[in-house]
Design an enzyme around this catalytic site. Structure first.
Site, PDB file in Angstrom:
ATOM      1  N   SER A 185       0.821  -1.219   0.000  1.00  0.00           N
ATOM      2  CA  SER A 185       0.000   0.000   0.000  1.00  0.00           C
ATOM      3  C   SER A 185       0.857   1.272   0.000  1.00  0.00           C
ATOM      4  O   SER A 185       1.807   1.408   0.779  1.00  0.00           O
ATOM      5  CB  SER A 185      -0.921   0.017   1.216  1.00  0.00           C
ATOM      6  OG  SER A 185      -1.585   1.271   1.261  1.00  0.00           O
ATOM      7  N   THR A 225      -8.823  -1.010   2.706  1.00  0.00           N
ATOM      8  CA  THR A 225      -8.728  -1.468   1.329  1.00  0.00           C
ATOM      9  C   THR A 225      -9.156  -2.931   1.273  1.00  0.00           C
ATOM     10  O   THR A 225      -9.601  -3.489   2.286  1.00  0.00           O
ATOM     11  CB  THR A 225      -7.292  -1.194   0.783  1.00  0.00           C
ATOM     12  OG1 THR A 225      -7.283  -1.488  -0.606  1.00  0.00           O
ATOM     13  CG2 THR A 225      -6.233  -2.011   1.490  1.00  0.00           C
ATOM     14  N   LYS A 227     -13.570  -3.739   2.961  1.00  0.00           N
ATOM     15  CA  LYS A 227     -14.466  -2.577   2.866  1.00  0.00           C
ATOM     16  C   LYS A 227     -15.899  -2.885   3.329  1.00  0.00           C
ATOM     17  O   LYS A 227     -16.601  -1.986   3.789  1.00  0.00           O
ATOM     18  CB  LYS A 227     -14.469  -2.019   1.439  1.00  0.00           C
ATOM     19  CG  LYS A 227     -13.142  -1.367   1.063  1.00  0.00           C
ATOM     20  CD  LYS A 227     -13.193  -0.741  -0.306  1.00  0.00           C
ATOM     21  CE  LYS A 227     -11.817  -0.211  -0.682  1.00  0.00           C
ATOM     22  NZ  LYS A 227     -11.792   0.449  -1.985  1.00  0.00           N
ATOM     23  N   ASN A 259     -14.340   3.036   2.939  1.00  0.00           N
ATOM     24  CA  ASN A 259     -12.872   3.059   2.824  1.00  0.00           C
ATOM     25  C   ASN A 259     -12.235   4.043   3.805  1.00  0.00           C
ATOM     26  O   ASN A 259     -11.020   4.135   3.873  1.00  0.00           O
ATOM     27  CB  ASN A 259     -12.431   3.374   1.382  1.00  0.00           C
ATOM     28  CG  ASN A 259     -12.420   4.857   1.084  1.00  0.00           C
ATOM     29  OD1 ASN A 259     -13.172   5.629   1.685  1.00  0.00           O
ATOM     30  ND2 ASN A 259     -11.591   5.285   0.153  1.00  0.00           N
ATOM     31  N   ASN A 276     -17.263  -6.663 -20.194  1.00  0.00           N
ATOM     32  CA  ASN A 276     -16.351  -7.510 -19.431  1.00  0.00           C
ATOM     33  C   ASN A 276     -16.047  -8.784 -20.190  1.00  0.00           C
ATOM     34  O   ASN A 276     -16.863  -9.253 -20.980  1.00  0.00           O
ATOM     35  CB  ASN A 276     -16.969  -7.848 -18.064  1.00  0.00           C
ATOM     36  CG  ASN A 276     -15.951  -8.416 -17.104  1.00  0.00           C
ATOM     37  OD1 ASN A 276     -14.837  -7.890 -16.996  1.00  0.00           O
ATOM     38  ND2 ASN A 276     -16.291  -9.499 -16.423  1.00  0.00           N
ATOM     39  N   SER A 326     -21.365 -12.297 -18.383  1.00  0.00           N
ATOM     40  CA  SER A 326     -22.403 -12.461 -17.354  1.00  0.00           C
ATOM     41  C   SER A 326     -22.112 -11.582 -16.130  1.00  0.00           C
ATOM     42  O   SER A 326     -23.027 -11.092 -15.464  1.00  0.00           O
ATOM     43  CB  SER A 326     -22.503 -13.929 -16.939  1.00  0.00           C
ATOM     44  OG  SER A 326     -21.264 -14.355 -16.438  1.00  0.00           O
ATOM     45  N   LYS A 327     -20.820 -11.356 -15.861  1.00  0.00           N
ATOM     46  CA  LYS A 327     -20.476 -10.507 -14.704  1.00  0.00           C
ATOM     47  C   LYS A 327     -20.789  -9.042 -14.977  1.00  0.00           C
ATOM     48  O   LYS A 327     -21.164  -8.289 -14.069  1.00  0.00           O
ATOM     49  CB  LYS A 327     -19.001 -10.690 -14.339  1.00  0.00           C
ATOM     50  CG  LYS A 327     -18.809 -11.892 -13.414  1.00  0.00           C
ATOM     51  CD  LYS A 327     -17.374 -12.324 -13.292  1.00  0.00           C
ATOM     52  CE  LYS A 327     -16.486 -11.443 -12.460  1.00  0.00           C
ATOM     53  NZ  LYS A 327     -15.093 -11.963 -12.421  1.00  0.00           N
ATOM     54  N   GLY A 385      -4.107   5.944 -13.308  1.00  0.00           N
ATOM     55  CA  GLY A 385      -4.982   6.208 -12.167  1.00  0.00           C
ATOM     56  C   GLY A 385      -4.296   6.669 -10.890  1.00  0.00           C
ATOM     57  O   GLY A 385      -4.916   6.638  -9.828  1.00  0.00           O
TER      58      GLY A 385
HETATM   59  P1  ATR Z   1     -10.499  -5.596  -8.986  1.00  0.00           P
HETATM   60  O1  ATR Z   1     -10.747  -5.525  -7.502  1.00  0.00           O
HETATM   61  O2  ATR Z   1      -9.188  -4.987  -9.419  1.00  0.00           O
HETATM   62  O3  ATR Z   1     -11.648  -5.098  -9.773  1.00  0.00           O
HETATM   63  P2  ATR Z   1     -11.355  -8.269  -9.541  1.00  0.00           P
HETATM   64  O4  ATR Z   1     -12.568  -8.037  -8.711  1.00  0.00           O
HETATM   65  O5  ATR Z   1     -10.593  -9.544  -9.412  1.00  0.00           O
HETATM   66  O6  ATR Z   1     -10.265  -7.141  -9.302  1.00  0.00           O
HETATM   67  O7  ATR Z   1     -11.780  -8.070 -11.082  1.00  0.00           O
HETATM   68  C1  ATR Z   1     -10.855  -8.137 -12.126  1.00  0.00           C
HETATM   69  C2  ATR Z   1     -11.538  -7.646 -13.399  1.00  0.00           C
HETATM   70  O8  ATR Z   1     -10.562  -7.491 -14.425  1.00  0.00           O
HETATM   71  C3  ATR Z   1     -12.587  -8.599 -13.942  1.00  0.00           C
HETATM   72  O9  ATR Z   1     -13.594  -7.852 -14.571  1.00  0.00           O
HETATM   73  C4  ATR Z   1     -11.776  -9.413 -14.969  1.00  0.00           C
HETATM   74  O10 ATR Z   1     -12.547  -9.992 -15.990  1.00  0.00           O
HETATM   75  P3  ATR Z   1     -13.295 -11.424 -15.755  1.00  0.00           P
HETATM   76  O11 ATR Z   1     -14.487 -11.115 -14.908  1.00  0.00           O
HETATM   77  O12 ATR Z   1     -13.635 -11.878 -17.104  1.00  0.00           O
HETATM   78  O13 ATR Z   1     -12.276 -12.281 -15.054  1.00  0.00           O
HETATM   79  C5  ATR Z   1     -10.927  -8.310 -15.546  1.00  0.00           C
HETATM   80  N1  ATR Z   1      -9.674  -8.774 -16.194  1.00  0.00           N
HETATM   81  C6  ATR Z   1      -8.563  -9.264 -15.631  1.00  0.00           C
HETATM   82  N2  ATR Z   1      -7.614  -9.524 -16.558  1.00  0.00           N
HETATM   83  C7  ATR Z   1      -8.155  -9.177 -17.758  1.00  0.00           C
HETATM   84  C8  ATR Z   1      -7.686  -9.203 -19.116  1.00  0.00           C
HETATM   85  N3  ATR Z   1      -6.462  -9.629 -19.428  1.00  0.00           N
HETATM   86  N4  ATR Z   1      -8.513  -8.755 -20.077  1.00  0.00           N
HETATM   87  C9  ATR Z   1      -9.752  -8.314 -19.778  1.00  0.00           C
HETATM   88  N5  ATR Z   1     -10.258  -8.270 -18.524  1.00  0.00           N
HETATM   89  C10 ATR Z   1      -9.478  -8.698 -17.536  1.00  0.00           C
END
Ligand code: ATR
Length: 273
Positions: free
Chosen positions: A15, A62, A66, A87, A150, A154-155, A237
């Site tokens: 962090s 973090t 949270k 947070n 995404n 579905s997510k 960011g």
């Molecule tokens: P965070 O807390 O950083 O959001 P997370 O909850 O693990 O981490 O979510 C990671 C996100 O990045 C997800 O939307 C993941 O897509 P999937 O749901 O399909 O796994 C996305 N992600 C990670 N690597 C990726 C890549 N190489 N290309 C596209 N999306 C990616």
């Protein structure tokens, strides 16, 4: 004795919050101590109580704590209620306050960078925790439409359903269509130096690209890709991280740190690592 703060999470060693808050205090000529607390699985309440008992004035939270923080506090701000997550925790004589500065940090950084949300068609890439944290603030902003895309479609759909707004729609990369003036990468792809499977044609038409990931150089694989396709306004960011920290500092201490100076400082810290 210095006022005591910390960041709670697991993992926590990486962090940057202690460096950021210590720099805020130094430039404001204030005396604070800001540490890291590694929260063991199921150990949030015990850690929070112990920190309070040791004289802590407040702490940041973090992943993955949270929601624990949300359940722990006595009073929630509107931002915390909307996000369903806390947070920033502040101990006061009126009880324990829970706030959430992630949304305001994100929107303030877009403003700082003059990224125009008014009437914008926004593409939000990702459907994990980071995307969820900024989707509500985007819905409340002046953006006209937000399309969540995404890798696992579905997510994206479940995330869009959670906000229940007619400004939001969900897509998979295969079915994506339209023009987006603002593209925000809230997926964790850049952390793995990977690119999301987004067709170049969408990036070329964007006016602004923002990646929640950050690097010492101020660019990620995604912002570099956008720049190579002619998008000159492509940002990482780090500013959002510092903006949310500044908002927490202000909640605790009532003074606003110098964000620009802190961004410059943190870039130099990251470069020297
Ligand atoms: P965070 O807390 O950083 O959001 P997370 O909850 O693990 O981490 O979510 C990671 C996100 O990045 C997800 O939307 C993941 O897509 P999937 O749901 O399909 O796994 C996305 N992600 C990670 N690597 C990726 C890549 N190489 N290309 C596209 N999306 C990616």
């Amino acid at each position: 004795m210095s006022d005591k703060y910390a960041v709670f999470g697991n993992p926590i060693a990486h962090s940057l919050s202690p460096l950021i808050h210590t720099f805020f205090a130094k430039t404001l000529n204030e005396d604070i101590e800001y540490g890291r607390v590694l929260v063991e699985d199921g150990g949030f309440v015990k850690a929070a109580e112990a920190f309070k008992a040791s004289g802590g004035k407040g702490f940041n939270v973090t992943a993955p704590c949270k929601i624990d923080a949300f359940n722990f506090v006595d009073k929630l701000s509107e931002a915390a209620k909307t996000a369903g997550a806390v947070n920033t925790v502040k101990f006061t004589s009126d009880g324990v306050l829970g706030d959430n500065t992630d949304g305001v940090g994100f929107i303030s950084d877009l403003k700082r960078l003059q990224i125009k949300l008014e009437g914008a068609d926004v593409l939000l890439i990702g459907a994990g925790g980071a995307a969820q944290g900024i989707l509500y603030p985007l819905v409340k902003s002046e953006a006209a439409k937000i399309t969540v895309v995404n890798r696992t479609a579905s997510k994206a759909l479940s995330l869009a359903q959670k906000v229940n707004s007619d400004k939001v729609e969900a897509k998979g990369f295969d079915s994506l269509c339209g023009d987006f003036s603002v593209i925000i990468n809230a997926s964790s792809s850049s952390l793995f130096k990977e690119l999301p499977p987004l067709d170049d044609s969408f990036i070329k038409k964007a006016e602004f690209v923002y990646d929640l990931a950050y690097t010492k150089e101020g660019s990620t694989v995604f912002t570099q890709k956008a720049q190579s396709l002619g998008v000159s306004s492509a940002f990482d960011g780090l500013g959002m991280l510092i903006m949310q920290a500044a908002a927490s500092y202000e909640i605790w201490r009532g003074v606003r740190p110098d964000v620009e100076a802190t961004i410059t400082y943190m870039r130099s810290v990251l470069s020297s690592r």
